[in-house]
Design an enzyme around this catalytic site. Sequence first.
Site, PDB file in Angstrom:
ATOM      1  CG  HIS A  18      -1.990  -1.005   1.234  1.00  0.00           C
ATOM      2  ND1 HIS A  18      -2.973  -1.048   0.287  1.00  0.00           N
ATOM      3  CD2 HIS A  18      -2.241  -2.048   2.058  1.00  0.00           C
ATOM      4  CE1 HIS A  18      -3.792  -2.065   0.538  1.00  0.00           C
ATOM      5  NE2 HIS A  18      -3.365  -2.693   1.599  1.00  0.00           N
TER       6      HIS A  18
ATOM      7  CD  GLU B 199      -4.179  -9.218   4.049  1.00  0.00           C
ATOM      8  OE1 GLU B 199      -4.315  -8.185   4.717  1.00  0.00           O
ATOM      9  OE2 GLU B 199      -3.446  -9.269   3.046  1.00  0.00           O
TER      10      GLU B 199
ATOM     11  CG  ASP C 152      -7.600  -6.102   3.942  1.00  0.00           C
ATOM     12  OD1 ASP C 152      -8.544  -5.325   3.725  1.00  0.00           O
ATOM     13  OD2 ASP C 152      -6.509  -5.996   3.358  1.00  0.00           O
TER      14      ASP C 152
END
Lengths: 253, 253, 253, 253, 253, 253
Positions: E40, E143, E169
């Site tokens: 990210h 996740e 997540d």
Amino acid sequence: MNRHTQEAGLHGVWLSEPSASTVEVAALAGYDTVVLDVEHGSFDLAALNWLLPFIRAKGMEVIVKVLGPQREAIQQALDLGANAVAIPHVESVAHAEQVCGYAKFPPLGDRSFAGGRVSDYRGFDDAWVAEQDSGTRCYPMIEDASAFADIEQILALDSVDGIFIGPSDLSLRRDRGAYTAGEDDLTDIAYLADAANAAGKPWILPAWSPAEQKLAVEKNAHVIIATMQYGALLTGLSGASAALREIQAQAGE
Amino acid sequence: MNRHTQEAGLHGVWLSEPSASTVEVAALAGYDTVVLDVEHGSFDLAALNWLLPFIRAKGMEVIVKVLGPQREAIQQALDLGANAVAIPHVESVAHAEQVCGYAKFPPLGDRSFAGGRVSDYRGFDDAWVAEQDSGTRCYPMIEDASAFADIEQILALDSVDGIFIGPSDLSLRRDRGAYTAGEDDLTDIAYLADAANAAGKPWILPAWSPAEQKLAVEKNAHVIIATMQYGALLTGLSGASAALREIQAQAGE
Amino acid sequence: MNRHTQEAGLHGVWLSEPSASTVEVAALAGYDTVVLDVEHGSFDLAALNWLLPFIRAKGMEVIVKVLGPQREAIQQALDLGANAVAIPHVESVAHAEQVCGYAKFPPLGDRSFAGGRVSDYRGFDDAWVAEQDSGTRCYPMIEDASAFADIEQILALDSVDGIFIGPSDLSLRRDRGAYTAGEDDLTDIAYLADAANAAGKPWILPAWSPAEQKLAVEKNAHVIIATMQYGALLTGLSGASAALREIQAQAGE
Amino acid sequence: MNRHTQEAGLHGVWLSEPSASTVEVAALAGYDTVVLDVEHGSFDLAALNWLLPFIRAKGMEVIVKVLGPQREAIQQALDLGANAVAIPHVESVAHAEQVCGYAKFPPLGDRSFAGGRVSDYRGFDDAWVAEQDSGTRCYPMIEDASAFADIEQILALDSVDGIFIGPSDLSLRRDRGAYTAGEDDLTDIAYLADAANAAGKPWILPAWSPAEQKLAVEKNAHVIIATMQYGALLTGLSGASAALREIQAQAGE
Amino acid sequence: MNRHTQEAGLHGVWLSEPSASTVEVAALAGYDTVVLDVEHGSFDLAALNWLLPFIRAKGMEVIVKVLGPQREAIQQALDLGANAVAIPHVESVAHAEQVCGYAKFPPLGDRSFAGGRVSDYRGFDDAWVAEQDSGTRCYPMIEDASAFADIEQILALDSVDGIFIGPSDLSLRRDRGAYTAGEDDLTDIAYLADAANAAGKPWILPAWSPAEQKLAVEKNAHVIIATMQYGALLTGLSGASAALREIQAQAGE
Amino acid sequence: MNRHTQEAGLHGVWLSEPSASTVEVAALAGYDTVVLDVEHGSFDLAALNWLLPFIRAKGMEVIVKVLGPQREAIQQALDLGANAVAIPHVESVAHAEQVCGYAKFPPLGDRSFAGGRVSDYRGFDDAWVAEQDSGTRCYPMIEDASAFADIEQILALDSVDGIFIGPSDLSLRRDRGAYTAGEDDLTDIAYLADAANAAGKPWILPAWSPAEQKLAVEKNAHVIIATMQYGALLTGLSGASAALREIQAQAGE
């Protein structure tokens, strides 16, 4: 649908490399939407990390044409602050459903939470998730023959907020060879535009020629991409050199 | 096949990070081909965007060993101006057919049109498509046991312009453990070379040792990659330090 | 004087930020000389280190308008491969003598030896020194009133290979306020051109308007800089947006 | 004087562009000191900001040959973590006193406090000032005839921690033309070495040839810079290409 | 398992953009492990190429949370010197087996040999392969609901050296909406921790709140990631601004 | 004086390296002014070229503390879009007159015209010159004893729009050794503040401690710089690590 996507006829400019000055010049020239061609251009992450919030801080919208139909490419563009993603080479309604899902959080899709810019560098709650899902947009590109065939179903998907047409690749893949903006090309574009309008979702077109632009205007394209960064530069540089050559010719050189 | 691919015995140098001076030094040292190891090196897009046209403007050829067997990696290298792509970890003839297709436009393959450097920042026509398809080259890397097994069929594919051998990974995957440039390794290489020669298509070999180089010369390798950027640096730096240490030793230190 | 400096009427383009594509577009548009405005632009060393040899490998000439009248700025441009340096804000003949000296090796001047690109990454000899001193060029910028006053003596210096006129700053410093390319401005430019021609040394002019260009052609300017990177972009982007707006207007929007 | 400066015969390597791998390769090859040629190389601030602490974290010493004899250039190198600065083109004892003062805090000199890396991103106290002044080193470069003439006085300055000899520029400025490492050159170097040894301060020499290296060893040079990054690369690349050419020649090509 | 992975309670910091100073500040603040969120964040290859060896030279461990569950992303992190990779969005035991295989050489997995940093810029042998396979670590991220379901089998895989939990997540995908670090979230985390402890393999947790941290301490998490780069900055900047605002308020503004 | 400079008590943050996210976090934390420490930080031109317009597009003011008291450093900051320049190490009223002149166009000063961002990438006229001269601000830094002595005359100069105090260097140069924010330090600061207030011109103070901040508030400092980028990060990272350590301690580790 937010204010921006309800408008038609916005002026878009197509960028192939990052440049703050190019964004400023585009704003001065009257553009309100910037398309970043990450697929074919040269945008690294460090550049996107300042370019996306800069374009937005200037009051313009930014559509990132991502590297390809993959989770990671879509996610990074949205994490870094894109208003919308355009996803190249979506091949069918099933493919569209899968890849556009990466642009929306569960349960609508399968986007991953980043915790950075778009959530103000803090945590998140369900209201934020809802706002992200409706506030950012996902546009599959229609540039493959198989996607063209599935256009109505693609437009019917919840995760699809509109379409972005890729005329050059579409021509190659609909057996017309290199794109000429000819009659058959325009017929294809009109067909897609009609489908989008029927679905009540925006459509976007790179439209360099008057014929393409007229069609886009007539059929209420949401964003009409009028030129490319390098194309505009070539026009500007060629014009200046030609003018000088003319003066040299007159002087009898 | 163009002039360049018909030649044999070209000297290649393997780069792992971008450096204009390294390209210039390589040209001074007599190399005519540069291999960019995008798979294992550190080449970002902004760097490739100047490095590729720079190598070509210097009159050298550039082969981009792309990140992996994906459409996007192949496309970007060709968009930015590579003469050829080498595609890592092609696994079989079916895999080769799919991924080498990304290096050729429809109907031969499924490459996407970029509209930048390689079309002189303008549009395109069918003649340009034909010229791109024949003028750029696609080399699947043969470094998996399953690709080794399919070599003849891989070489028979229209989208395959030759092969690039990966001896280290091939040794690991043909159950010989770490690569030693031993007899079995050379037998494998010779087998692949013979197949390429039989197919009338060029083959390329990283060949650091005399034994590998002799084999490459003998079997008319198109490009013989004689050394790596960091390996050459290590040789040069070690030599200079050793020479100084010798002088210090003689002086009785 | 080498072949290049004997020519007149070369087409120059003014760059303010590094971009390989901009150089390529300029070459396609017919320019043969690139001016890098290091003084006011955003060129870091890592960028200059690929941009300078790239421009030269493309067969174009590159003039670096350096950061200021300092040894270091001049030296770096020549070390990295500039054909010529243009030195801003030279104030007088004494100042010109000092700073242009940094562009030439002893005994002619006081340039420092680098040992990199321009000596082929090797050592040097006296022949190389002579060749560098004659092969690279030093252009003081004439943009201060005091330099204007000393023009004949400046042109008489051995280390001065020609002049580069800075009309905007000259107007501000010759008490005419902002530059308008008016009659008095053109008279000043003509005066400097005549002095250069009388001295048998080239002169260079940024000339955006027809009046400036006519004067430059008439008085045999060596390089006529026809436009700036951002100016050409603004022209190109504005034109495309205006054309689209016209089509929208016709459609009754 | 700290442990490091008391040693003699350290192996130095000369870098002209930033590269983490080059530092690692140099460490593997046995070098313990890295010289960054900021004066003639291409080191931007962002690169120095990771390169300096990286070299130190690897356990090596780093000498920054700064852009020029200016406060800002000296200060930045020390702020970012250099062990020592080498200052080009110091012209005289008065000049040395002024510019070496920028490497030491008041009252010894006139260095400015930064508040970053070297004070652990915190404030400072008098003990820290004392430690910085003694723990970092300032080496004027002796490469001008006038500095050569003032060598004893320069070495006597409190702010001068040793000298860094610049043989190429010294030859040009002592009227011997391009540097040949000839007898007169070596005599000059020996003279400077003797002066430094007499003053009890370290001296540093770039010494590519056996003759220069023998002299450096004999006269206890503190750091002997055995080669340059690009020179080592040229040696390594040329050797590999020559070896391949030999094999090609034997094969009867 | 090496010394480092046997320890529990290490302090980790989560980085989202490259910064040498941030690493140094983290070391001063007492962190011993750095997590790079390549998935990210904005880490380009040129930055990773200095950042990874820098963190290690500082004596800290570096875990790269790679772009996605792909061969190329995993490979690059290990080639450039990561101690461990954390692989996002592993979906099942079959998926874990495939993608964690990319972190280990044949015959254990399918990692490709690079020939750069991690083999000291030289060739390799079987001992080196064994050492790499045991010395670097592969942590699938848990996740996704389907990976949560397969946790015991995932932990049983030879190529899996531990797990990295992704609470945000996981909450979205276990139908709890946005993550709140609530009771059900902690129950899920405890379940995964118990599974890892039962398997004798380390587990890693981003744990911003006291409740999360207590759980991590209690269940012997290997690395407890205490904060993010931007979160810490927001805390520091907000605190300073609030303190000043308080002083302004007291002064009656 | 424009609206912004009439305000008092603005919250400033001090940046040492470029980071879009840091600017965004600062905006979220309530800062309205950003100081870029180009003198001691690591800001290259390419970074300044996006950072300056980005800060302004976010609605914040940006003061560039330039590299040193030179024309080029001042000019670049204003060309690229700074609201104000702070000029380090101004030594006297004569020095202030010279260097602040570089921030204003003739006839007021000697700034050079750039033709880029600040003139909207177009030409200029006399009205634009007047607007630039009044709309951008020049703050000499008062951090040398000799400038302290000349404070009233410096403040009386037309080209001086206010002052920026440098407490650390001032302490070193006013013979108090390292800065402690002690009584004598505060007396000096108050003296300068009174002079600025008497002259009706703004003054700016980096003020980390409550005592400094109280003084700044009391004497109506225009901008109070409450913290540094790295200092805030150190506070945030240390706090998070300490909190975790406390939890570990409680758990009996």
